[in-house]
Design a protein around this motif. Structure first.
Motif, mmCIF file in Angstrom:
data_model
loop_
_atom_site.group_PDB
_atom_site.id
_atom_site.type_symbol
_atom_site.label_atom_id
_atom_site.label_comp_id
_atom_site.label_asym_id
_atom_site.label_seq_id
_atom_site.Cartn_x
_atom_site.Cartn_y
_atom_site.Cartn_z
ATOM 1 N N SER A 322 5.487 -12.639 10.227
ATOM 2 C CA SER A 322 6.369 -11.660 9.952
ATOM 3 C C SER A 322 6.069 -11.107 8.546
ATOM 4 O O SER A 322 5.617 -10.006 8.554
ATOM 5 C CB SER A 322 7.936 -11.461 10.527
ATOM 6 N N ARG A 323 6.647 -12.338 8.178
ATOM 7 C CA ARG A 323 5.624 -11.277 6.774
ATOM 8 C C ARG A 323 4.669 -11.246 6.750
ATOM 9 O O ARG A 323 4.343 -9.869 5.446
ATOM 10 C CB ARG A 323 6.107 -12.820 5.647
ATOM 11 N N VAL A 324 3.921 -11.632 6.906
ATOM 12 C CA VAL A 324 1.770 -11.272 6.561
ATOM 13 C C VAL A 324 1.512 -9.753 7.375
ATOM 14 O O VAL A 324 1.180 -9.055 7.265
ATOM 15 C CB VAL A 324 1.179 -11.838 6.968
ATOM 16 N N ARG A 325 2.329 -9.546 8.802
ATOM 17 C CA ARG A 325 2.062 -8.717 9.422
ATOM 18 C C ARG A 325 2.376 -7.629 9.528
ATOM 19 O O ARG A 325 1.608 -6.741 9.678
ATOM 20 C CB ARG A 325 1.410 -8.972 11.037
ATOM 21 N N VAL A 326 3.824 -7.157 9.217
ATOM 22 C CA VAL A 326 4.244 -6.110 8.908
ATOM 23 C C VAL A 326 3.838 -5.311 8.965
ATOM 24 O O VAL A 326 3.459 -4.063 8.339
ATOM 25 C CB VAL A 326 5.737 -6.577 9.083
ATOM 26 N N PRO A 327 3.745 -5.555 7.000
ATOM 27 C CA PRO A 327 3.329 -4.811 6.903
ATOM 28 C C PRO A 327 1.485 -3.574 6.788
ATOM 29 O O PRO A 327 0.904 -2.667 6.818
ATOM 30 C CB PRO A 327 3.258 -4.473 4.821
ATOM 31 N N ASP A 328 0.494 -4.258 7.847
ATOM 32 C CA ASP A 328 -0.057 -3.905 7.834
ATOM 33 C C ASP A 328 -0.056 -3.280 9.243
ATOM 34 O O ASP A 328 -0.915 -1.958 9.502
ATOM 35 C CB ASP A 328 -1.336 -4.973 8.587
ATOM 36 N N ASP A 329 0.634 -3.286 9.962
ATOM 37 C CA ASP A 329 0.138 -2.663 11.059
ATOM 38 C C ASP A 329 1.705 -1.490 10.747
ATOM 39 O O ASP A 329 1.376 -0.197 11.586
ATOM 40 C CB ASP A 329 1.545 -3.630 12.501
ATOM 41 N N HIS A 330 2.586 -1.776 9.813
ATOM 42 C CA HIS A 330 2.824 -0.561 9.347
ATOM 43 C C HIS A 330 1.984 0.432 8.588
ATOM 44 O O HIS A 330 2.378 1.855 9.158
ATOM 45 C CB HIS A 330 3.991 -0.442 8.189
ATOM 46 N N ALA A 331 0.914 0.065 8.156
ATOM 47 C CA ALA A 331 0.202 0.919 7.432
ATOM 48 C C ALA A 331 -1.329 1.877 8.131
ATOM 49 O O ALA A 331 -0.912 2.963 8.296
ATOM 50 C CB ALA A 331 -0.760 0.368 6.277
ATOM 51 N N ILE A 332 -1.255 0.925 9.413
ATOM 52 C CA ILE A 332 -2.197 1.849 10.753
ATOM 53 C C ILE A 332 -0.831 2.580 11.452
ATOM 54 O O ILE A 332 -2.147 2.878 11.748
ATOM 55 C CB ILE A 332 -2.245 0.678 11.214
ATOM 56 N N ALA A 333 0.154 1.941 11.373
ATOM 57 C CA ALA A 333 0.859 3.385 12.707
ATOM 58 C C ALA A 333 1.079 4.605 11.573
ATOM 59 O O ALA A 333 1.307 5.533 12.000
ATOM 60 C CB ALA A 333 1.999 2.763 12.699
ATOM 61 N N ASP A 334 0.925 4.322 10.118
ATOM 62 C CA ASP A 334 1.013 5.207 9.340
ATOM 63 C C ASP A 334 0.223 6.337 9.406
ATOM 64 O O ASP A 334 0.046 7.982 9.488
ATOM 65 C CB ASP A 334 1.674 5.392 7.630
#
Lengths: 450, 450
Positions: A322-334
């Motif tokens: 969760s710590r590692v992947r959340v910011p990346d997935d949020h970035a691609i959604a944005d």
């Protein structure tokens, strides 16, 4: 022993990742065996497979098999209103499309009713009315944007969640083969750009094209008769009418209403050491960056890497994921949403077009320093959120460089000393020299610093 | 005939609004009759009633009754670390706190299991195990941040929804009376500001204070024994220890864990002509602007106004209510979150403090042109989203004015001609002259334009 219920695609790939690591894997799919079912029309946007997705497939030895089943697309083909077709290549590397994936052990016709985080017990309904209970050490929810697994997350405190629908819907129409051959050139993504709406077409293995029309819902709703469909196509996509066929067009348009597109973000992706969300269940994105499936496949790589680092200890692996992947997935959604919103607003702006040229020129001059965002996202495994940070940084540096050049020109060559280049110290490494270089262009005194 | 299931507060007020318009109103509450139940401790942040809320109560003739049951708070009282107390008045107008509301017709012990948008049929569970089904023409969901009514919205397409938890939790502690009297001055909101966390205390009718401690969850979790609680209070809130009591503090702290705070936004607020969400069910906000209850009460006024405009035609009223109210509720949710995030970051910035002084000075000079945001939100019925727009506009104008003044000073009084005052034409009306005035300060040529 570990049971993992999940659907097709990201689920099937994940199963391979876990199976390779020696876990016992069981997959559950609510639908009947889709390998035996009839093709479901009009509900699935074709999927683009690029670098990240291929890397994931490669790790389980499936890259060649999948890629050979897809149709390579190395260019876009733009259809203008007068029917003219202009190819635009994608760049150095190839992109391919794929539709079907092999998988290992699948239980079809298992619809998840409920599950408990305390015990890992899942309850499934079968189409014959019976129920089945299964316990798992780890539940991996790869069950799509409308995830049944995720419902349990929403009942818990401190789970952040958002779902945002866009005003556009999509509709799929089929373009049949002509004399047993593709009706248009197959190795292209065909695009009919028309301002607030557009149509694209992707080739299928059966020599048909799937045409996808993107349009605001209120435009879809304005068209209520077969004749209005033809009038609409006559006005905007006249070259597609004979290829799809007048009669097919009149009926296909009304088979299903415009389908909604949603962007979903959430955090965290796990519950204790029992459950983790991946793929669209964790991060549905709107389909305007072609990264939806690739992001889901990359989830599997990242989870696998963390499993290895932390010796398969789920109680440590899940929070770390969760710590590692959340910011990346949020970035691609944005980014996908940014492409949807901003590109339509900017695409005709002179500044935007000028900046694209400057970016490409700088990339040519300094290929490792200035990398266009699209290249980082599509052709590398740069973490999505780092790609976005770097993009913002490049933007700032380039805009300031342009401002400085303009100012220098304006002052007729007089020296300009920038005492505190703002923010630069906080920004990213490899391109740090860049700013100094630009300052030096108009300030020979700064040369001493380089 | 029309049945409206909803809970206390916004629900009760709404019932009055509908009843006054001649609708048959039925209220459903899942809990037992709270008028007979024991006080539930530690779960409810006290509520601040200000201008918007009072306007709503006034329209159903309840303002005086409610206000007389509350305890007026005209000032804040700041407790510094050394125990010094400094009062800070709120401004010209008064604020009052209220906790209980009268209501009209209530069905307690009705827990909503499910409802159908097609029929308006609701199914309730009773505590004796029985079920009850009721049909309504209109269902008004005022059932709070974790709304059961809203679940049906989430199952439908094109419903935008977000829930965001903040890293802070809150905990309530009781400060008992001393010799039958309030332990601190009652007509104040007592505040112990301590950077990343703070405590506030609000007076109750029974002469107790409810102290609410706001703190990041990880700080809450660090304290695991009664002695650690006392050490913590000794370090940060020493003056509160004798007032709460050492023994009470040691036990009360562990009665409940830190409670989560969530910000919820969604859109639209209605399903067809059958159901509408109001209050926290539609827009839960974090409690840092004191507008949660006031926004909910204002929902009732706005809905009432639209009912009148559109002759109680639900099929027109409900979409219009979503159209009008969504941007305002989103604006107040954003403002409350802004106060939570930005104030902590800015409160020690010199620029921020300087700007506050400039704003107050300009409000003094031009009371109808420059109005501080807090004043617009708390003491007027300016639409929330217009207050935010105007705030951004004022900010831009003031910052530009300051920049111009500084530039003018720098250029030693030389003339500065602003040919295209950027964006101003798009901005709001009454203060339009402002910009011209500021330009005129450093450009006598512009005076001809005024």
């Amino acid at each position: 022993m570990s049971f993992l219920p999940f659907a097709i695609e990201v689920g099937a790939l994940n199963a391979c990742f876990f199976a390779e690591r020696g876990f016992n894997v069981e997959l559950f799919e609510s639908r009947e065996d889709i390998r035996r079912a009839e093709v479901v029309k009009g509900r699935s946007i074709n999927l683009a497979l690029s670098h990240r997705g291929r890397q994931a497939l490669k790790q389980v030895g499936m890259e060649d098999k999948i890629v050979s089943q897809g149709i390579p697309m190395n260019s876009r083909m733009i259809h203008s209103l007068n029917g003219k077709q202009s190819p635009i290549p994608y760049g150095k590397k190839g992109q391919v499309k794929a539709e079907t994936y092999p998988n290992t052990k699948l239980n079809f016709d298992h619809k998840l009713l409920d599950w408990r985080a305390e015990t890992g017990r899942m309850t499934f309904a079968r189409s014959d009315g019976s129920k089945e209970q299964i316990n798992a050490d780890l539940i991996v929810g790869c069950d799509g944007a409308f995830s049944a697994i995720r419902k349990q997350f929403l009942r818990r405190s401190r789970f952040d969640y958002s779902q945002t629908y866009i005003p556009h819907g999509y509709m799929e129409l089929t373009m049949p083969p002509i004399d047993g051959e593709f009706a248009m050139k197959p190795n292209y993504l065909h695009i009919w750009p028309r301002n607030t709406f557009m149509m694209i077409a992707l080739p299928n293995l059966d020599k048909t094209f799937t045409c996808t029309l993107f349009m605001p819902f209120d435009e879809f709703e304005k068209i209520t008769t077969g004749d209005e469909v033809i009038d609409f196509f006559q006005k905007y996509f006249p070259d597609a009418i004979p290829l799809i066929g007048v009669d097919a067009l009149k009926t296909d348009y009304f088979r299903l209403p415009g389908q909604a597109m949603v962007s979903i973000k959430c955090s965290p992706y796990h519950i204790e050491d029992k459950c983790v969300l991946m793929g669209d269940a964790a991060h549905a994105v709107v389909p305007f960056y072609g990264q939806g499936m690739n992001a889901g496949f990359e989830d599997c790589i990242v989870f696998g890497e963390i499993l290895d680092q932390l010796n398969n200890d789920f109680s440590a692996v899940l929070p770390e994921y969760s710590r590692v992947r959340v910011p990346d997935d949020h970035a691609i959604a944005d980014l996908a949403m940014y492409n949807y919103i901003e590109m339509r607003a900017h695409v005709n702006s002179k500044w935007f077009i000028f900046r694209k040229h400057v970016d490409n020129f700088l990339h040519f001059l300094m290929p490792s320093t200035i990398v266009p965002l699209y290249t980082m996202v599509t052709f590398t495994r740069t973490r999505y959120h780092e790609a976005v940070d770097r993009w913002h940084w490049q933007d700032k540096v380039i805009n300031r460089g342009l401002l400085l050049s303009a100012t220098a020109a304006l002052l007729g060559g007089s020296y300009l000393l920038i005492k505190n280049p703002p923010d630069i110290s906080k920004l990213i490494r490899p391109a740090e020299k860049m700013w100094d270089g630009l300052v030096a262009l108009c300030n020979p005194r700064a040369l001493a610093r380089i």
